[in-house]
Design an enzyme around this catalytic site. Structure first.
Site, mmCIF file in Angstrom:
data_model
loop_
_atom_site.group_PDB
_atom_site.id
_atom_site.type_symbol
_atom_site.label_atom_id
_atom_site.label_comp_id
_atom_site.label_asym_id
_atom_site.label_seq_id
_atom_site.Cartn_x
_atom_site.Cartn_y
_atom_site.Cartn_z
ATOM 1 N N ASP A 85 0.823 -1.206 0.000
ATOM 2 C CA ASP A 85 0.000 0.000 0.000
ATOM 3 C C ASP A 85 0.858 1.257 0.000
ATOM 4 O OD1 ASP A 85 -2.502 -1.331 0.067
ATOM 5 O OD2 ASP A 85 -2.234 -1.734 2.200
ATOM 6 N N LYS A 86 0.203 2.384 -0.137
ATOM 7 C CA LYS A 86 0.875 3.678 -0.106
ATOM 8 C C LYS A 86 1.669 3.818 1.189
ATOM 9 C CE LYS A 86 -0.033 8.655 -0.360
ATOM 10 N NZ LYS A 86 -1.063 9.703 -0.516
#
Length: 402
Positions: A85-86
């Site tokens: 994920d980010k």
């Protein structure tokens, strides 16, 4: 009969100015795996997304196209090992794709089914493959570096052929009881249903998947000692397993932190693994993304044999050393400030470590701690499955009426 076109060797082809268009049917191709790292806080996650161009995969896609290694992203049979994920980083992340080759005689190199004999470029027998790592790093941002490649079978899939994944999560020691954290961590080892250690949304695939995963090893280690204040010493959580669920590591970190702060006992891990005691997940927050790194993706040695070249590796190490030195200098600057400021007032034990805990917890620390046994529960997996089934049923009935 027209003569075949002659292609220069690998070194000359890299030096020469490439044409804007390339007849990919005239060139052989092969499937390769690449090993690369990226600094997650500089990017908006790994996987391509419609609302941003700053994903790791988008940069890799652009690099593959700019270097004429692929013609079309959708036709290169791309696969990646682990989705991050980010904010989450990776080292030894692995991706596989079909790319252009210079070695038609090599095992695993093939031509497109659409290529006619007269279209084929006549390659000189240099025996040298395209310098894939050097080519990609020449156009990738410095926060993404490829450092190895391997020829793989056409059936190879970076995700499904991976047999071991390892994550690392780093945090300050603060006032954590590391021994209790280790006791809790040991209870994670083995094959368990980890549905209380992950995020479950209304995505149909996630609702129907198995939540059983096998964890091979969990370690909680102090990896550095601060010379002046032990609470700034660094600790590293390392978790290896066959695979992981969405946000699983970050939820594990949250629980181990509460055990380390002595708000909970190590036995909480066993209780959360017992679906009779906890049929759904208690409400608790997700640990910060920045300290998390997908550190390794493991494969059978007969499937992947990595090729590393000294020049490109040395260049990558030099660049990473500069980045490390930058962050270390900034860290030392802040340590000097903290040393002065904390000496100006008296801090309770809780206040002295508050910022270190809040960074990992990614939220303000509440003044009154609520034990897990007293927390509200999330909606159960079974309840979500029933809602999804009802939604599908209603959708089918509506379609029948049209």
């Amino acid at each position: 009969m027209g003569s075949k076109r002659v292609c220069p060797d690998a070194n000359n082809s890299v030096k020469s100015k490439k044409a804007k268009t390339l007849d990919f049917l005239a060139h052989p191709r092969r499937k390769i795996a690449i090993q690369f790292f990226y600094l997650g806080w500089e990017h908006d996650g790994l996987v391509q997304q419609p609302h941003t161009q700053n994903t790791v995969e988008n940069h890799i896609m652009q690099a593959l196209i700019k270097t004429h290694l692929i013609e079309d992203w959708t036709k290169c049979d791309f696969s990646r090992c682990g989705r991050t994920d980010k904010g989450v980083s990776a080292f030894k992340q692995t991706a596989a794709m079909v790319v252009r080759s210079l070695c038609p005689g090599d095992s695993g190199v093939f031509w497109s089914d659409s290529t006619q004999e007269h279209q084929k470029v006549d390659y000189k027998a240099s025996g040298e493959e395209l310098p894939y790592v050097k080519m990609l790093n020449g156009v990738l941002p410095k926060t993404i570096r490829v450092f190895a490649w391997a020829p793989v079978a056409q059936t190879f899939n970076a995700r499904f052929d991976c047999n071991r994944r390892t994550y690392k999560y780093s945090f300050a020691k603060a006032d954590l009881n590391l021994e209790k954290m280790r006791q809790g961590a040991e209870l994670l080892v083995g094959e368990h249903d980890f549905s209380n250690f992950c995020q479950i949304d209304m995505n149909e695939k996630r609702l129907l998947q198995s939540y059983v995963r096998k964890v091979y090893e969990v370690k909680v280690e102090q990896v550095s000692t601060h010379p002046e204040n032990d609470m700034y010493s660094m600790v590293e959580l390392t978790v290896s397993g066959s695979g992981f669920l969405w946000h699983m590591i970050r939820y594990i970190v949250t629980i181990l932190q509460e055990i380390g702060r002595e708000n909970e006992q190590p036995s909480l891990i066993s209780q959360l693994l017992d679906l009779k005691k906890y049929p759904s997940r208690p409400q608790y927050t997700l640990a910060s993304d920045t300290p998390l790194c997908l550190f390794d993706c493991g494969y059978k040695s007969e499937d992947v044999e990595w090729k590393v070249h000294d020049y490109t590796l040395k260049s990558t190490v030099t660049g990473l050393q500069k980045t490390w030195a930058t962050y270390q200098a900034r860290s030392r600057m802040m340590e000097n400030m903290l040393g002065e400021l904390t000496g100006m007032a008296e801090f309770s034990s809780g206040d002295a470590n508050k910022g270190l805990h809040e960074f990992v917890q990614d939220r303000p620390i509440p003044s009154n701690y609520i034990r897990f046994e007293n927390r509200k529960m999330c909606e159960s997996l079974e309840s979500k499955k029933e809602k999804m089934a009802e939604k599908k049923k209603n959708g089918e009935e509506s379609s029948d009426k049209l």
